[in-house]
Design an enzyme around this catalytic site. Structure first.
Site, PDB file in Angstrom:
ATOM      1  N   CYS A  94       0.788  -1.408  -0.241  1.00 50.26           N
ATOM      2  CA  CYS A  94      -0.190  -0.039  -0.117  1.00 50.26           C
ATOM      3  C   CYS A  94       0.838   1.292  -0.036  1.00 50.26           C
ATOM      4  CB  CYS A  94      -1.053  -0.074   1.207  1.00 50.26           C
ATOM      5  SG  CYS A  94      -2.462   1.076   1.103  1.00 50.26           S
ATOM      6  N   ARG A 127     -12.590   6.609  -0.219  1.00 54.71           N
ATOM      7  CA  ARG A 127     -11.466   5.649  -0.060  1.00 54.71           C
ATOM      8  C   ARG A 127     -11.790   4.181  -0.405  1.00 54.71           C
ATOM      9  NH1 ARG A 127      -7.140   7.480   2.838  1.00 54.71           N
ATOM     10  NH2 ARG A 127      -6.413   5.172   3.501  1.00 54.71           N
ATOM     11  N   HIS A 193      -3.683  -5.432   2.644  1.00 49.62           N
ATOM     12  CA  HIS A 193      -3.051  -5.546   4.155  1.00 49.62           C
ATOM     13  C   HIS A 193      -4.061  -6.618   4.796  1.00 49.62           C
ATOM     14  CE1 HIS A 193      -1.891  -1.338   4.489  1.00 49.62           C
ATOM     15  NE2 HIS A 193      -2.746  -1.014   4.002  1.00 49.62           N
TER      16      HIS A 193
HETATM   17  N1  GLN Z   1      -1.832   7.062   2.368  1.00 43.15           N
HETATM   18  C1  GLN Z   1      -2.126   5.879   1.378  1.00 43.15           C
HETATM   19  C2  GLN Z   1      -3.467   5.992   0.701  1.00 43.15           C
HETATM   20  O1  GLN Z   1      -4.523   6.580   1.416  1.00 43.15           O
HETATM   21  C3  GLN Z   1      -1.742   4.685   1.751  1.00 43.15           C
HETATM   22  C4  GLN Z   1      -2.629   4.166   2.690  1.00 43.15           C
HETATM   23  C5  GLN Z   1      -2.148   2.687   3.265  1.00 43.15           C
HETATM   24  O2  GLN Z   1      -1.137   2.244   3.294  1.00 43.15           O
HETATM   25  N2  GLN Z   1      -3.213   1.922   3.674  1.00 43.15           N
HETATM   26  O3  GLN Z   1      -3.923   5.535  -0.530  1.00 43.15           O
END
Ligand code: GLN
Length: 250
Positions: A94, A127, A193
């Site tokens: 990520c 998101r 993740h």
């Molecule tokens: N900050 C990055 C995003 O929001 C990565 C987030 C993460 O590592 N889960 O895309």
């Protein structure tokens, strides 16, 4: 046999249980009697990454990425590029994955990446969150990876990388083109993740095989492990998620 493992930015890039990936790497070595060293590399350090066999970098919110990206480029970029070109196995998740590309344009600021992977990432308004299942086709590894994703970034792949796999359910790189992750030589990036490795044991062993064969030559034998718990965790995600329709960004 011995494996030298490097964990990059352990305090800063450790989102949604990413430290579980390092635990899985360590345990699956110890259970097989493989000697291992685990080296944590932090801000201000500039190691020779070719001394390692396997490098792990986890994810982070924009704030943590902002705190480390300058150090990553200034102190670690050349040695990481050298390690990648020499076939060191690297797994970036990520936020770590995003910074291996050309740039990450976050909500509030843009961060130059390593340019190690031919990709770029731009944050979107919504998101991408939830369980995810990905069909992976790698030489000698045909499997479904399951995990959890939570990212604003939409990642687009250039011609210099291949996707890690195709999204069976969930969003993946950008919620549009059905790709998830990226692969270049022995460098693997993914949005999964969960953490990824404990519930996808075949992928851990695939990374081990790449690292050990790079070090000891072809034909390394990895004795199988009793993965009942890992498979149960895998099924728990893939079962609930694969029954859901693939949700694409609207
Ligand atoms: N900050 C990055 C995003 O929001 C990565 C987030 C993460 O590592 N889960 O895309």
């Amino acid at each position: 046999m011995e494996l030298r493992i490097c964990h990059l930015y352990p305090e800063h890039l450790n989102l949604y249980g990413d430290r579980g990936n390092v635990i899985a790497l360590v345990k699956r070595c110890l259970w097989r009697g493989i000697d291992l060293s685990l080296t944590e590399i932090r801000l201000g350090e500039a190691p020779r990454f070719t001394e390692f066999d396997l490098i792990f970098m986890g994810g982070g919110q924009d704030r943590e990425q902002w705190l480390i990206y300058g150090d990553l480029r200034r102190l670690k970029r050349a040695a990481l590029l050298e390690a990648a070109e020499s076939g060191v196995v690297i797994l970036a998740i990520c936020g770590g994955y995003q910074l291996f590309g050309h740039y990450y344009k976050g909500i509030a600021q843009t961060m130059d990446g390593l340019g190690l992977l031919d990709l770029w990432t731009e944050a979107g308004p919504k998101r991408m969150v939830g369980d995810i299942a990905v069909k992976v086709h790698l030489p000698e590894l045909d499997t479904v990876l399951v995990g959890y994703e939570n990212h604003a970034g939409r990642t687009y792949l250039g011609h210099g990388v291949k996707p890690l796999g195709r999204v069976l359910a969930g969003h993946g790189n950008n919620g549009r083109d059905g790709s998830e992750g990226a692969v270049y030589k022995n460098v693997f990036g993914s949005y999964l993740h969960g953490s990824l490795l404990p519930k996808n044991p075949a992928f851990v062993d695939y990374l081990f095989k790449l690292a050990l064969e790079r070090k000891y030559g072809e034909g390394v034998y990895l004795p199988p492990l009793p993965d009942m718990l890992e498979e149960k965790a895998h099924r728990a995600v893939s079962y609930t998620h694969l029954t859901l329709p693939t949700n694409r960004e609207v």
